[in-house]
Design an enzyme around this catalytic site. Structure first.
Site, PDB file in Angstrom:
ATOM      1  N   THR A 260       0.860  -1.185   0.000  1.00 51.43           N
ATOM      2  CA  THR A 260       0.000   0.000   0.000  1.00 51.43           C
ATOM      3  C   THR A 260       0.892   1.229   0.000  1.00 51.43           C
ATOM      4  OG1 THR A 260      -1.628  -1.243   1.209  1.00 51.43           O
ATOM      5  CG2 THR A 260      -1.890   1.148   1.223  1.00 51.43           C
TER       6      THR A 260
ATOM      7  N   CYS B  63      -2.706  -2.280   9.261  1.00 49.64           N
ATOM      8  CA  CYS B  63      -3.216  -1.617   8.051  1.00 49.64           C
ATOM      9  C   CYS B  63      -4.036  -0.365   8.329  1.00 49.64           C
ATOM     10  CB  CYS B  63      -4.046  -2.609   7.249  1.00 49.64           C
ATOM     11  SG  CYS B  63      -3.140  -4.100   6.903  1.00 49.64           S
TER      12      CYS B  63
END
Ligand code: UGA
Length: 451
Positions: free
Chosen positions: A121, A282
């Site tokens: 990411t 996350c």
């Protein structure tokens, strides 16, 4: 197809192993040699249900190999996934130093057309930046004329159900400006898109999926889809936690409220479980990174800021509940069940349990904890906390029991036995997991979140 995956964390390893399972020749690369040695022996360095079996099967089939040299992975594959960590810097910005090192290494070793896939990411715009890093590194070598394309292919798997999420995804997103790269990526994912593969574990449930939707878009939008999805889910949880806090004041039950809301298809029931706040590797990192990106453009992302601040307060609310019950926390014994940030994982990054235990320990409480998988004290947890060998040892002599992680096995605890060994029979159920009525009938004082 020939694929290499650089980085064997949760995302990289699961991606590589599952791509091998659906018929590709995969090399998983990691610079940590001990990890690679373990994997070569069929041992999984992380706890993820079902993963080790698929690793072993594909080593046997000769489709899955491991190496600690990026060059080896690059030379032997057409598609190269970058799946290294992008942790948060103290200011919330994503740390791209691992991605940068890998991109430069790829640039040095690239010898024919390759597709470089950003699975990590990464902040919006990183696809072009990776491309620049690779090109710059190629300029110093003798491979200047070799072409490559960069693709963003964000990952949506959850720890603890990573295998199912990979085989039965809600969607696959591919972002690139290259038609050639998009065509090859679609070919790679064909078995998943068409749900045409053999499910490797007959003992585990298979969801009903006909075909998986494919989203083909530009690089920047694909990168944004990832941040926006995680930020939305985190905001959804913060929203229900705020509703839970209001429920507590007005006497409503947040579980019933979530059921009632969730039946509306536009809302959906998933991720409406109130609790002690979101954690993990996350959500905290990605919401912070998106906030940072917005700030870079002079914006104040009010929704994201609110989601973060509700989450911070939610963890403190548990400490407040303990204070309300015990009045004086100093010298009291508190049992905390669960350390991992969620069940079915050994990941303790940003686990709400840790903030809660550190906070209570700072107030002078003695903390005893137990987790079915986390056996060693995480670095971020104060040394004053005792890790116990089972739940009963943690609960023995406790004034309060806090459930921090809803591991399935905690549902089978013997509360008759617990009642005899606790000092005060107070349970704070941080996940609304236990049967409230049953515990109350047994004489426990039960405190949930918004119920
Ligand atoms: C999350 C996303 O769900 C994945 O789609 C994404 O791929 C992944 O991040 C990632 O970016 O790699 P994960 O962090 O593994 O997955 O775990 P989740 O199941 O999303 O849980 C995150 C946190 O939210 C946990 O602390 C969990 O306890 C909490 N949570 C979740 C709630 O408090 N309530 C809920 O209803 C759901």
């Amino acid at each position: 197809m020939k694929v290499s995956v650089i980085g064997t964390g949760y995302v990289g390893l699961v991606t590589g192993v599952c791509l091998a399972e659906i018929g590709n020749e995969v090399i998983c690369v990691d610079k940590i040699k001990e990890k690679i040695d373990m994997l070569k022996n069929g041992q999984c360095p992380i706890y993820e249900p079902g993963l080790e079996t698929i690793i072993k099967n594909n080593i046997k089939r000769g489709r899955l190999k491991f190496s600690h040299k990026i060059e080896e992975g690059v030379k032997q594959s057409e598609i190269i996934f970058i799946s290294v960590g992008t942790p948060s810097l103290p200011n919330g910005q994503a740390d791209l130093s691992f991605v940068e090192q890998v991109a430069k290494e790829i640039g040095k070793s690239i010898d024919s057309y390759k597709i470089i896939v950003n699975k990590s990411t990464v902040p919006i715009g990183s696809g072009d930046w990776v491309s620049m890093m690779i090109s710059e590194s190629m300029e110093t070598g003798n491979n200047k004329k070799v072409s490559f394309d960069v693709v963003s292919n964000p990952e949506f798997l959850r720890e603890g159900s990573a295998i199912e999420d990979t085989f039965f995804p809600d969607r696959i997103v591919i972002g690139s400006s290259s038609k050639k790269a998009i065509t090859i990526m679609i070919e790679l994912y064909k078995p998943l898109l068409e749900q045409d593969f053999e499910w490797p574990d007959s003992k585990r449930l298979v969801p009903e999926v006909q075909k998986v939707p494919l989203v083909v878009t530009d690089l920047t939008s694909a990168e944004m889809i990832k941040y926006a999805s995680n930020s939305f889910l985190a905001t959804k949880i913060s929203f229900i936690n705020e509703i839970a806090n209001i429920c507590e004041k007005v006497g409503a039950n947040v579980t019933a409220v979530a059921e009632g809301m969730g039946l509306d298809k536009r809302i959906g029931r998933l991720f409406l479980n109130a609790g002690i706040g979101w954690g993990g590797s996350c959500f905290p990192k990605d919401v912070a990174a998106l906030t940072y990106i917005a700030n870079e453009y002079g914006m104040t992302p009010q929704m994201l800021n609110a989601a973060i601040s509700v989450n911070k307060e939610q963890k403190l609310k548990i400490i407040k509940k303990v204070q309300d019950e015990l009045k004086i926390v100093k010298g009291k014994t508190i049992a905390v069940l669960g350390i991992a940030f969620k069940p079915d994982t050994d990941d303790v990054r940003d686990a709400p349990s840790i903030s809660i235990m550190n906070g209570l320990s700072n107030l002078g409480a003695k903390i005893k904890t137990y987790d079915p998988i986390v056996k060693n004290k995480p670095d971020s947890l104060t040394d004053r906390v005792k890790i116990c060998k089972d739940a009963y040892e943690a609960i023995d002599g406790a004034d309060i029991l806090i459930l921090a992680t809803e591991w399935r096995q905690f549902a089978d605890l013997d509360f008759d036995k617990i009642k005899k060994t606790m000092n005060h029979n107070i349970i704070i159920d941080g996940r609304n997991f236990f049967n409230k009525e049953k515990l109350q009938d047994m004489g426990f004082r039960y405190i949930g979140i918004g119920r």
